[in-house]
Each structure stands twice: as C-alpha cells, then as structure tokens.
Design a protein around this motif. Sequence first.
Motif, mmCIF file in Angstrom:
data_model
loop_
_atom_site.group_PDB
_atom_site.id
_atom_site.type_symbol
_atom_site.label_atom_id
_atom_site.label_comp_id
_atom_site.label_asym_id
_atom_site.label_seq_id
_atom_site.Cartn_x
_atom_site.Cartn_y
_atom_site.Cartn_z
ATOM 1 N N ALA A 385 -20.631 -7.093 2.926
ATOM 2 C CA ALA A 385 -20.840 -5.717 2.458
ATOM 3 C C ALA A 385 -19.748 -5.374 1.454
ATOM 4 N N THR A 386 -19.821 -5.964 0.273
ATOM 5 C CA THR A 386 -18.777 -5.794 -0.730
ATOM 6 C C THR A 386 -18.746 -4.351 -1.234
ATOM 7 N N CYS A 387 -17.566 -3.804 -1.370
ATOM 8 C CA CYS A 387 -17.396 -2.445 -1.887
ATOM 9 C C CYS A 387 -16.079 -2.374 -2.633
ATOM 10 N N LYS A 388 -15.960 -1.381 -3.490
ATOM 11 C CA LYS A 388 -14.758 -1.198 -4.284
ATOM 12 C C LYS A 388 -13.679 -0.517 -3.463
ATOM 13 N N GLU A 389 -12.471 -0.553 -4.006
ATOM 14 C CA GLU A 389 -11.343 0.008 -3.264
ATOM 15 C C GLU A 389 -11.448 1.520 -3.137
ATOM 16 N N GLU A 390 -11.981 2.182 -4.166
ATOM 17 C CA GLU A 390 -12.127 3.632 -4.059
ATOM 18 C C GLU A 390 -13.209 4.021 -3.065
ATOM 19 N N GLU A 391 -14.199 3.119 -2.861
ATOM 20 C CA GLU A 391 -15.222 3.402 -1.862
ATOM 21 C C GLU A 391 -14.690 3.259 -0.445
ATOM 22 N N VAL A 392 -13.664 2.435 -0.282
ATOM 23 C CA VAL A 392 -13.090 2.252 1.050
ATOM 24 C C VAL A 392 -12.492 3.560 1.567
ATOM 25 N N LEU A 393 -11.863 4.347 0.667
ATOM 26 C CA LEU A 393 -11.287 5.626 1.090
ATOM 27 C C LEU A 393 -12.363 6.580 1.608
ATOM 28 N N LEU A 394 -13.513 6.595 0.935
ATOM 29 C CA LEU A 394 -14.602 7.452 1.394
ATOM 30 C C LEU A 394 -15.204 6.938 2.695
ATOM 31 N N LEU A 395 -15.346 5.596 2.792
ATOM 32 C CA LEU A 395 -15.904 5.026 4.028
ATOM 33 C C LEU A 395 -14.959 5.234 5.205
ATOM 34 N N LEU A 396 -13.671 5.174 4.945
ATOM 35 C CA LEU A 396 -12.713 5.378 6.028
ATOM 36 C C LEU A 396 -12.816 6.785 6.601
ATOM 37 N N LYS A 397 -13.015 7.771 5.739
ATOM 38 C CA LYS A 397 -13.171 9.138 6.231
ATOM 39 C C LYS A 397 -14.463 9.305 7.024
ATOM 40 N N ARG A 398 -15.504 8.576 6.616
ATOM 41 C CA ARG A 398 -16.783 8.689 7.329
ATOM 42 C C ARG A 398 -16.753 7.937 8.655
ATOM 43 N N MET A 399 -16.064 6.797 8.686
ATOM 44 C CA MET A 399 -16.005 6.020 9.934
ATOM 45 C C MET A 399 -15.054 6.653 10.945
ATOM 46 N N ASP A 400 -13.933 7.167 10.467
ATOM 47 C CA ASP A 400 -12.911 7.696 11.360
ATOM 48 C C ASP A 400 -13.339 9.059 11.880
ATOM 49 N N THR A 401 -14.144 9.047 12.921
ATOM 50 C CA THR A 401 -14.674 10.304 13.457
ATOM 51 C C THR A 401 -13.639 11.083 14.264
ATOM 52 N N ASP A 402 -12.634 10.398 14.831
ATOM 53 C CA ASP A 402 -11.624 11.086 15.635
ATOM 54 C C ASP A 402 -10.362 11.427 14.850
ATOM 55 N N ASP A 403 -10.376 11.185 13.522
ATOM 56 C CA ASP A 403 -9.239 11.520 12.636
ATOM 57 C C ASP A 403 -7.931 10.892 13.125
ATOM 58 N N SER A 404 -7.988 9.649 13.508
ATOM 59 C CA SER A 404 -6.792 8.942 13.965
ATOM 60 C C SER A 404 -6.101 8.176 12.852
ATOM 61 N N GLY A 405 -6.728 8.064 11.687
ATOM 62 C CA GLY A 405 -6.150 7.311 10.591
ATOM 63 C C GLY A 405 -6.488 5.842 10.599
ATOM 64 N N SER A 406 -7.174 5.371 11.625
ATOM 65 C CA SER A 406 -7.599 3.977 11.719
ATOM 66 C C SER A 406 -9.032 3.918 12.246
ATOM 67 N N VAL A 407 -9.659 2.776 12.080
ATOM 68 C CA VAL A 407 -11.062 2.591 12.473
ATOM 69 C C VAL A 407 -11.104 1.689 13.692
ATOM 70 N N GLU A 408 -11.699 2.177 14.777
ATOM 71 C CA GLU A 408 -11.883 1.350 15.966
ATOM 72 C C GLU A 408 -13.186 0.574 15.870
ATOM 73 N N PHE A 409 -13.352 -0.364 16.791
ATOM 74 C CA PHE A 409 -14.514 -1.244 16.702
ATOM 75 C C PHE A 409 -15.817 -0.478 16.926
ATOM 76 N N ASP A 410 -15.830 0.450 17.875
ATOM 77 C CA ASP A 410 -17.049 1.221 18.127
ATOM 78 C C ASP A 410 -17.443 2.042 16.906
ATOM 79 N N GLU A 411 -16.451 2.657 16.253
ATOM 80 C CA GLU A 411 -16.739 3.425 15.034
ATOM 81 C C GLU A 411 -17.247 2.513 13.919
#
Length: 513
Positions: A385-411
């Motif tokens: 699932a190749t994506c650009k670096e600027e897209e990673v910032l947007l995906l991180l905000k969408r994946m991080d539902t608990d606002d912890s700053g990191s992505v867990e496996f379930d998320e």
Amino acid sequence: VKAAAAAAAAPSGAFGAVTGKLGRLRPFGYAKVKAEGEDAPQPEAGSASEPPVELTEEEAAQELANEAAQEMLPDHDTLERTAKVAEKRMKRDLAKGGMRGKVLMHNEEVRLKAMFMNPDSEANKETDPKRKEARYYFDLYDVDGSGSIDVEELRPLLTSLCVPVPKDLDKLLLEMDESKDGSIDYTEFITWYEAEGLRLKGGAKGTAMLLKRGMGRAFGGGQAHVDAKARLMAEARTHARADAYGELASVASDAAATGDDVALAAAKRLEEDARAQREVQKKKDLEIKAKEEEHEILLQEAEARAIEKLKHRMSTRDGGRLLAEEKEVVIAYRESLKAACYGLDKKSLEYTVAAARQCFQLYDGDQSGSIENTELRQLLTALGATCKEEEVLLLLKRMDTDDSGSVEFDEFVSWYTTEGLKRRKKLPRRKRLARWYVEWSGRAILYEARTAIRQAATHDARETLNAALLHEAERKKEMLSLAAPGPTGDGDRGGGMVGLAPPSRQGSRPTTP
C-alpha cells in the motif's frame, strides 16, 4: 568707516553664525537662548507664567515606574530590526545545508503538502479557486494558527499572491486593522482582496509578478519548497517580534509576587495593550513548537548516528553473529505463521490479518504493539500500500483514534482491511517474478532480519535520547529548587529541597547516543 566698524563688531566663526540666527529669530517672538549656567529665559510679554507642578514621592515613583514600563514596549523600528536579524539568521541556517536546515525544510514541505491534500483544511473548503488561493497563503503566514496575521506580514502576503503592494500601505493597514491590535483577520483581508486586490493583480505589474513566481517555482525546487521557505521566514520574523515583548511579560509576571511599582506598571500596561497580550501568548505557543522541532532534529541526528554505528558493527564478527540470530528468529516466526494459516485461503480476511500482523511486528522495534509515524510508511510500503510521506501524516490522524500519537495493531488492522487493501495494486509480471526469486533464494529472510536489526537500533537511539533529555530536565528542576530562596533567605540552603543531596554524576545519567 561705518562698514568697517560694523564688520569689526560682528561676531565671527560658528558662534557668530548661531548668534546671528538667534538675532534674526528675535523679531518673530522667540526668547533669547542663554548659555548653560545662566538664568532661565524670561517669558515674553503678555504670556502667563505657569508654576511647575510639584509631585509627591509616591506620584514621582509611580511616574518613573510608568516610564520604565513604557520603555519596555518595543516600537516599530525595534520590531522591524529584530525581524530582519531573525530572517537573516534563518537564511543562513538554510543555506549552510546542515542537519538543522535540512530537517526544518523537509518537515515544512511535508506539512504544507499534507495541508494542501487535507480535505478538511480551510483552504480546501473554499469553492472559488481565487478564494482558495487567498486562504492558502493567509494560513501560510498565520504562524500560530490564530486566524490573524501581523500587520508587518501583509507585504509578503501580497507578494506571494502576486498583488502589487499599494503605495499607501500604511493607510491600508489602518483601514484593515479595525480593532487596532496590530493584527488582520481573514475576513478583513478577503474583503479588501476581492474589492481591490484582484483588480491590482490583473494589471501589468501583477502579470509580471505571476511570471516571476512561476519562474521561481520552476528553478527553485517547486511550489512546496518555495512556500516552505517563505513559511520558515515568516516564523522567524514572528518569533522575533514576539520575543521583543519578553521583557515586559517577564517583569509583569512578577507583579503579584513582588509588588514592585515597575512590575505593577508593566502588568497594567500589558492589560491595556491588546497587541502586547497577543504577542505574549504567541511567544508561548511558538516556544512550544520550537521545542518540538528541536526535539525532532535531535531524534533524527541520533538515528543517523545509530545507523552509522550499526553499519560499522555489521561489518565485524559480532555483527555477523547478530544477523545469524535474527535470521533464526525470522525463520521461526515464518514457520509459526504457516502453522497458524494452515488451510486458509490466501485471499481470505484471516490470512490477510495474519500477514499484516507479521509485517507489523517486523517494524515494531520494541515489540510494544504500536508503531510511530516514522515506521508507518515503511510498513505500508512493505504491504504493497504505497503512499507518500505527506499522506502518512493524514493516515496517522485517521488511524490514531485514541490520540496517543502512535498506531496500535487493532487500529491498523481496522484501517488496512477496509481502505488499505484498496491501495494495493497488482504488480507487473516482471516485479512478481523478482519477488518470487527473492522468496525462493532466501534473500527475503535476510532482508527482514536486517530490517528488524535496523528498527531496533533506531528505536534504542530514540529511547536513549528521550531518557537523557528527561534526566537533564529533572536535573535542572532540582538545581532551580535548590537555588530557590527559602524562609531564612539563604539562596543555597533555604530552598524546598533542604537536606537533599545533589544528583549523582556517575551511574544515574544514561549514555547519550
């Protein structure tokens, strides 16, 4: 004879020129200026003499305190001078090509690209392309995100929008700044831009500025690079202007504790001046952002040093032993994955989740069950699932539902099974054959082992740096508490840490990378 007598009686030199001018001024009502040490000049006939007002000691002290507080407020020339110095310093940092300049420019470019791609941004909410461009550049110069810009940033904003700067810019600033607080909000700016700005932009000067901007983007690294540089310059200027109010803020903060006349006058001046209040708040926000940027630079420097150290280690016998151990771990995990997925279809959801778990644990350096944004892009690339670096910032905000700053496996799995699979594209036949050969020859195991070692080294470097910074902050806090005066007034013994020994310098501080 009369001419010779008049020439001899006339004063000569510089003193004569001055007295001659004073003599010519006397007929127009000016009193004669006497030399220092003589009596005061007498008032003219017919003018009422006003006796000087005598002030009490308290009033005189208050007057001196008000004057001292007024001197703490920077004037326009001081703000412009400090802004130019900060801009030159930022240009020098970017031109050196060091780690700091590269990291600042790279992070700003990624942030601007992410803001431009974000559908929820204020610029993308505008339907009119002209208003969208105006909103984008207004947010570009809105450094603290307060919805307003300094009046000093109006000129570079108009230049970025290719609007010729009007000759009566000071008059325009007075018209826009209705609140007289030294700032211009978006409503005030867009009203003038649609009424006058677009007309000026359509003229000959505006067309020339458009051509110059296009040439600058073509030969200057692209729009993102040019805009990122303009943003960094605006941040430097705004930070410098906010720092100019630091003395007033520091003195006013001690008003309640000390009760000093100057501190009270500074606090009163701060309450009355709207711009001073805004600049002090802006200074606090920008200091937090500057600390985050400095921390990011230190992290990247620590990771770079860790990778260089790892390269040297992998070329030794110890590195070969470490690689062999990691290969055994990868092989064992692959066998366990085959056993868990035995009998499952490769296109089923269970198999997809199992493969994603294997790749997730590969990039989870400390095996904590979560990854950061620096590892998320590598994980998505490994899964196809190749994506650009600027897209990673947007995906991180969408994946991080608990606002912890990191992505867990379930998320991650909840996003990957719904949207991530759609990003996967079918590889061409040549790449499929190359991937099959890598798997068949065993190079995939070697690659996974090296990736795991690299992730563990960078993670250890980050953890060591964070521990060192935390220890340094605690040490400074203890030293300040020890130096604080206590009830007895002693600076070294009367603090709140009485009887506490100073922190040990051996064995307590972690090793810095």
